[in-house]
Design a protein around this motif. Sequence first.
Motif, PDB file in Angstrom:
ATOM      1  N   MET A 228       0.838  -1.177   0.000  1.00 52.06           N
ATOM      2  CA  MET A 228       0.000   0.000   0.000  1.00 52.06           C
ATOM      3  C   MET A 228       0.883   1.240   0.000  1.00 52.06           C
ATOM      4  O   MET A 228       1.934   1.285   0.616  1.00 52.06           O
ATOM      5  N   HIS A 229       0.415   2.231  -0.709  1.00 48.51           N
ATOM      6  CA  HIS A 229       1.052   3.536  -0.686  1.00 48.51           C
ATOM      7  C   HIS A 229       0.279   4.369   0.339  1.00 48.51           C
ATOM      8  O   HIS A 229      -0.865   4.749   0.098  1.00 48.51           O
ATOM      9  N   ALA A 230       0.877   4.589   1.492  1.00 48.09           N
ATOM     10  CA  ALA A 230       0.179   5.272   2.588  1.00 48.09           C
ATOM     11  C   ALA A 230       0.006   6.755   2.309  1.00 48.09           C
ATOM     12  O   ALA A 230       0.732   7.346   1.511  1.00 48.09           O
ATOM     13  N   GLY A 231      -0.977   7.337   2.985  1.00 48.49           N
ATOM     14  CA  GLY A 231      -1.167   8.780   2.922  1.00 48.49           C
ATOM     15  C   GLY A 231      -1.792   9.275   1.645  1.00 48.49           C
ATOM     16  O   GLY A 231      -1.435  10.344   1.156  1.00 48.49           O
ATOM     17  N   ALA A 232      -2.723   8.515   1.084  1.00 52.18           N
ATOM     18  CA  ALA A 232      -3.391   8.955  -0.146  1.00 52.18           C
ATOM     19  C   ALA A 232      -4.103  10.276   0.091  1.00 52.18           C
ATOM     20  O   ALA A 232      -4.767  10.463   1.101  1.00 52.18           O
ATOM     21  N   GLN A 233      -3.940  11.176  -0.837  1.00 54.38           N
ATOM     22  CA  GLN A 233      -4.600  12.473  -0.750  1.00 54.38           C
ATOM     23  C   GLN A 233      -5.821  12.451  -1.652  1.00 54.38           C
ATOM     24  O   GLN A 233      -5.757  11.991  -2.784  1.00 54.38           O
ATOM     25  N   CYS A 234      -6.933  12.946  -1.159  1.00 55.91           N
ATOM     26  CA  CYS A 234      -8.188  12.971  -1.910  1.00 55.91           C
ATOM     27  C   CYS A 234      -8.346  14.282  -2.660  1.00 55.91           C
ATOM     28  O   CYS A 234      -7.906  15.327  -2.203  1.00 55.91           O
ATOM     29  N   VAL A 235      -9.044  14.195  -3.779  1.00 58.83           N
ATOM     30  CA  VAL A 235      -9.561  15.384  -4.430  1.00 58.83           C
ATOM     31  C   VAL A 235     -10.989  15.527  -3.905  1.00 58.83           C
ATOM     32  O   VAL A 235     -11.685  14.528  -3.686  1.00 58.83           O
ATOM     33  N   GLY A 236     -11.421  16.737  -3.656  1.00 54.61           N
ATOM     34  CA  GLY A 236     -12.763  16.961  -3.150  1.00 54.61           C
ATOM     35  C   GLY A 236     -13.813  16.720  -4.223  1.00 54.61           C
ATOM     36  O   GLY A 236     -13.569  16.973  -5.408  1.00 54.61           O
ATOM     37  N   GLU A 237     -14.974  16.237  -3.825  1.00 54.31           N
ATOM     38  CA  GLU A 237     -16.022  15.924  -4.795  1.00 54.31           C
ATOM     39  C   GLU A 237     -16.482  17.158  -5.573  1.00 54.31           C
ATOM     40  O   GLU A 237     -16.974  17.028  -6.694  1.00 54.31           O
TER      41      GLU A 237
ATOM     42  N   SER B  98      -1.557  -0.002  -5.623  1.00 57.18           N
ATOM     43  CA  SER B  98      -1.413   0.127  -7.072  1.00 57.18           C
ATOM     44  C   SER B  98      -0.629  -1.059  -7.615  1.00 57.18           C
ATOM     45  O   SER B  98      -0.072  -1.855  -6.856  1.00 57.18           O
ATOM     46  N   GLU B  99      -0.560  -1.130  -8.926  1.00 54.76           N
ATOM     47  CA  GLU B  99       0.246  -2.170  -9.561  1.00 54.76           C
ATOM     48  C   GLU B  99       1.692  -2.097  -9.085  1.00 54.76           C
ATOM     49  O   GLU B  99       2.333  -3.126  -8.876  1.00 54.76           O
ATOM     50  N   ALA B 100       2.206  -0.893  -8.922  1.00 46.10           N
ATOM     51  CA  ALA B 100       3.598  -0.730  -8.478  1.00 46.10           C
ATOM     52  C   ALA B 100       3.791  -1.324  -7.087  1.00 46.10           C
ATOM     53  O   ALA B 100       4.818  -1.949  -6.805  1.00 46.10           O
ATOM     54  N   ASP B 101       2.798  -1.141  -6.212  1.00 43.59           N
ATOM     55  CA  ASP B 101       2.878  -1.731  -4.869  1.00 43.59           C
ATOM     56  C   ASP B 101       2.897  -3.247  -4.961  1.00 43.59           C
ATOM     57  O   ASP B 101       3.657  -3.911  -4.254  1.00 43.59           O
ATOM     58  N   LEU B 102       2.046  -3.793  -5.823  1.00 43.80           N
ATOM     59  CA  LEU B 102       1.992  -5.243  -5.997  1.00 43.80           C
ATOM     60  C   LEU B 102       3.307  -5.775  -6.556  1.00 43.80           C
ATOM     61  O   LEU B 102       3.783  -6.828  -6.144  1.00 43.80           O
TER      62      LEU B 102
ATOM     63  N   LYS C  52       6.199  -4.808  -6.026  1.00 42.92           N
ATOM     64  CA  LYS C  52       7.208  -4.876  -4.971  1.00 42.92           C
ATOM     65  C   LYS C  52       7.002  -6.075  -4.056  1.00 42.92           C
ATOM     66  O   LYS C  52       7.944  -6.554  -3.428  1.00 42.92           O
ATOM     67  N   GLU C  53       5.760  -6.542  -3.942  1.00 44.45           N
ATOM     68  CA  GLU C  53       5.416  -7.568  -2.962  1.00 44.45           C
ATOM     69  C   GLU C  53       5.239  -8.971  -3.531  1.00 44.45           C
ATOM     70  O   GLU C  53       5.398  -9.945  -2.813  1.00 44.45           O
TER      71      GLU C  53
ATOM     72  N   PRO D  57       5.708 -12.339  -6.115  1.00 45.12           N
ATOM     73  CA  PRO D  57       6.673 -13.020  -6.983  1.00 45.12           C
ATOM     74  C   PRO D  57       6.299 -12.751  -8.448  1.00 45.12           C
ATOM     75  O   PRO D  57       5.129 -12.494  -8.761  1.00 45.12           O
ATOM     76  N   ASP D  58       7.277 -12.831  -9.327  1.00 43.27           N
ATOM     77  CA  ASP D  58       7.052 -12.512 -10.738  1.00 43.27           C
ATOM     78  C   ASP D  58       5.899 -13.296 -11.352  1.00 43.27           C
ATOM     79  O   ASP D  58       5.107 -12.742 -12.110  1.00 43.27           O
ATOM     80  N   SER D  59       5.791 -14.569 -11.032  1.00 43.84           N
ATOM     81  CA  SER D  59       4.735 -15.395 -11.624  1.00 43.84           C
ATOM     82  C   SER D  59       3.345 -14.908 -11.210  1.00 43.84           C
ATOM     83  O   SER D  59       2.421 -14.849 -12.022  1.00 43.84           O
ATOM     84  N   LYS D  60       3.196 -14.543  -9.951  1.00 45.64           N
ATOM     85  CA  LYS D  60       1.910 -14.059  -9.447  1.00 45.64           C
ATOM     86  C   LYS D  60       1.591 -12.683 -10.047  1.00 45.64           C
ATOM     87  O   LYS D  60       0.448 -12.394 -10.386  1.00 45.64           O
ATOM     88  N   LEU D  61       2.596 -11.844 -10.179  1.00 45.90           N
ATOM     89  CA  LEU D  61       2.407 -10.532 -10.784  1.00 45.90           C
ATOM     90  C   LEU D  61       1.989 -10.674 -12.251  1.00 45.90           C
ATOM     91  O   LEU D  61       1.071  -9.994 -12.710  1.00 45.90           O
ATOM     92  N   ALA D  62       2.625 -11.575 -12.975  1.00 47.22           N
ATOM     93  CA  ALA D  62       2.279 -11.806 -14.379  1.00 47.22           C
ATOM     94  C   ALA D  62       0.839 -12.288 -14.506  1.00 47.22           C
ATOM     95  O   ALA D  62       0.104 -11.858 -15.407  1.00 47.22           O
ATOM     96  N   GLU D  63       0.421 -13.145 -13.597  1.00 45.52           N
ATOM     97  CA  GLU D  63      -0.957 -13.642 -13.603  1.00 45.52           C
ATOM     98  C   GLU D  63      -1.940 -12.494 -13.354  1.00 45.52           C
ATOM     99  O   GLU D  63      -2.966 -12.379 -14.016  1.00 45.52           O
ATOM    100  N   PHE D  64      -1.620 -11.632 -12.395  1.00 44.06           N
ATOM    101  CA  PHE D  64      -2.466 -10.467 -12.107  1.00 44.06           C
ATOM    102  C   PHE D  64      -2.591  -9.579 -13.342  1.00 44.06           C
ATOM    103  O   PHE D  64      -3.692  -9.199 -13.741  1.00 44.06           O
ATOM    104  N   VAL D  65      -1.479  -9.238 -13.941  1.00 47.04           N
ATOM    105  CA  VAL D  65      -1.478  -8.363 -15.119  1.00 47.04           C
ATOM    106  C   VAL D  65      -2.325  -8.985 -16.236  1.00 47.04           C
ATOM    107  O   VAL D  65      -3.141  -8.307 -16.854  1.00 47.04           O
ATOM    108  N   HIS D  66      -2.165 -10.263 -16.455  1.00 46.07           N
ATOM    109  CA  HIS D  66      -2.953 -10.938 -17.496  1.00 46.07           C
ATOM    110  C   HIS D  66      -4.441 -10.853 -17.204  1.00 46.07           C
ATOM    111  O   HIS D  66      -5.242 -10.515 -18.072  1.00 46.07           O
ATOM    112  N   ARG D  67      -4.832 -11.121 -15.974  1.00 45.71           N
ATOM    113  CA  ARG D  67      -6.263 -11.108 -15.614  1.00 45.71           C
ATOM    114  C   ARG D  67      -6.878  -9.719 -15.670  1.00 45.71           C
ATOM    115  O   ARG D  67      -8.002  -9.548 -16.098  1.00 45.71           O
ATOM    116  N   VAL D  68      -6.141  -8.721 -15.225  1.00 42.38           N
ATOM    117  CA  VAL D  68      -6.683  -7.361 -15.194  1.00 42.38           C
ATOM    118  C   VAL D  68      -6.730  -6.758 -16.599  1.00 42.38           C
ATOM    119  O   VAL D  68      -7.707  -6.101 -16.962  1.00 42.38           O
ATOM    120  N   TYR D  69      -5.701  -6.984 -17.394  1.00 46.89           N
ATOM    121  CA  TYR D  69      -5.642  -6.351 -18.693  1.00 46.89           C
ATOM    122  C   TYR D  69      -6.324  -7.161 -19.796  1.00 46.89           C
ATOM    123  O   TYR D  69      -6.590  -6.628 -20.863  1.00 46.89           O
TER     124      TYR D  69
END
Length: 131
Positions: free
Chosen positions: A1-10, A107-111, A113-114, A116-128
């Motif tokens: 997780m990328h901590a401290g997300a800043q919101c844009v107001g509605e 985000s994808e960048a957070d994932l 970092k955490e 393994p390459d095989s799991k990340l490749a599977e995620f990218v394939h499923r999402v995209y």
Amino acid sequence: MHAGAQCVGEHDSLRTAAQMMRDMDVGALPICGDDDRLKGIITDRDIVIKCIAEGGDVDQMTARELAHGLVWCDAETSVEDALVKMEEHKIKRMPVIENHRIVGMISEADLAKELPDSKLAEFVHRVYSGA
């Protein structure tokens, strides 16, 4: 997780959202209401496709008008469960909530970092695959 997300107001304009994205070097922002609660997500692509390409005015259209994506996870959610949720909804970014308030974004960048390459490749394939 990328901590401290800043919101844009509605009620903030899309120009304000775009400037915030530029300044923070991010492609998406959570949208928070006057009650400081998550209302949705806005992406740089949303601004381009749903406003600019349609001849909209980035100074008049608000973040709330393009709010979407009320998919989120709790701060205690495991990486594996967050990954499943992101895959199910085919999303690349997800807000993290604790005590009814946003505390970060995954985000994808957070994932990358955490996971393994095989799991990340599977995620990218499923999402995209459906994008």
